[in-house]
Design an enzyme around this catalytic site. Sequence first.
Site, PDB file in Angstrom:
ATOM      1  N   GLY A  17       0.841  -1.184   0.000  1.00 17.96           N
ATOM      2  CA  GLY A  17       0.000   0.000   0.000  1.00 17.96           C
ATOM      3  C   GLY A  17       0.876   1.234   0.000  1.00 17.96           C
ATOM      4  NE  ARG A  56      -3.310  -2.080  13.787  1.00 16.29           N
ATOM      5  CZ  ARG A  56      -2.968  -0.853  13.421  1.00 16.29           C
ATOM      6  NH1 ARG A  56      -1.672  -0.556  13.258  1.00 16.29           N
ATOM      7  NH2 ARG A  56      -3.878   0.074  13.202  1.00 16.29           N
ATOM      8  CG  ASP A  67       6.303   0.852  16.047  1.00  8.62           C
ATOM      9  OD1 ASP A  67       6.851   1.472  16.990  1.00  8.62           O
ATOM     10  OD2 ASP A  67       5.202   1.181  15.570  1.00  8.62           O
ATOM     11  CD  GLU A 116       0.741  -2.872  20.073  1.00 11.45           C
ATOM     12  OE1 GLU A 116       0.264  -1.747  19.829  1.00 11.45           O
ATOM     13  OE2 GLU A 116       1.640  -3.398  19.387  1.00 11.45           O
ATOM     14  CG  HIS A 131       1.565   0.672  17.990  1.00 11.82           C
ATOM     15  ND1 HIS A 131       0.536  -0.239  18.052  1.00 11.82           N
ATOM     16  CD2 HIS A 131       1.410   1.308  16.795  1.00 11.82           C
ATOM     17  CE1 HIS A 131      -0.218  -0.147  16.951  1.00 11.82           C
ATOM     18  NE2 HIS A 131       0.303   0.779  16.179  1.00 11.82           N
TER      19      HIS A 131
END
Length: 311
Positions: free
Chosen positions: A151, A230, A254, A259, A277
């Site tokens: 994307g 994700r 990340d 989380e 994140h």
Amino acid sequence: MAQPKIAVTIPVSDNCLSRLSSSYDVITLPGGLGSGSPAISFEDVWAVVTNGSTGMSDAEMALMPGLKLACAYGAGHENIDIEAAKRRGVRVTHAPNTNMETVADHAMALMLAVARDICVRDRALRHGAWDGIRGARPTLSGARLGIIGLGNIGKAIAKRAEAFGMSIAYTTRNKVAEVSWQHHADAVALAEASDFLIVACPGGPATRHLVGKAVLDALGPEGFVINVSRGMVVDTEALVIALTQNIIAGAGLDVFEGEPNLPEALRDLDNVVLTPHMAGRSPASEEAQIDVLLHNLQACREGRPLTAQLA
């Protein structure tokens, strides 16, 4: 006239809350709808600000009979029940392209940090080490980069990587017509042809544990995996085994499963670079996200078309 009531169900900056509060009656629930006092009534909530991770369920929408708009603060929207929103007449928006450049920058930073072993050698140098930490490490120039998902974020990463002299390949369900980079049919084939593998696809049931044992085995002992997508896309158990048994060389994460609670098995591994994140967070991206949010709130009030409407 009373200001429309908005429930903000995710952590946002003081700047965002200040700008929202100038035109709306804001309820802040950074831990989600269930995190507030039981005395809070949602009956007159007109709009909700959420994100892809927190999302919004059909049951939560049912608590708000006056709900007209759900805004995902950012590009992700995987945990918003779009079909339920359509059925209930709730418009849903998100904010694609507001943070893609920041995420792409962060992906490159994680790739460099883990490949060059920057975090470990920084700590060691501060404790007096020198000769023992000057060994050679992989460089990006001439390396093969595989990107899962192409994307806007994936394309932005690819362009940066080309500037580093990397060759680019990718996997998506369908070949992307407007690019010349090599397409692979699946993630295993891509990993076999990569030195670095960046995960930049959407989250959700379709991509859960897409990067598991087979992909990590294919990446191999000199390969690195970077996840700015994700946490659920990467199988944590398989990743820990790959990192501890030298099946792959390292990882930059990340995002991670569970989380904000960091999996204990990742905590003490030196071949992992971790960030909380935050890949999409920068002053520029925040301003862009707030602008889209405020635009859509005002447009909904006035019955005008919304930006990036999903439902």
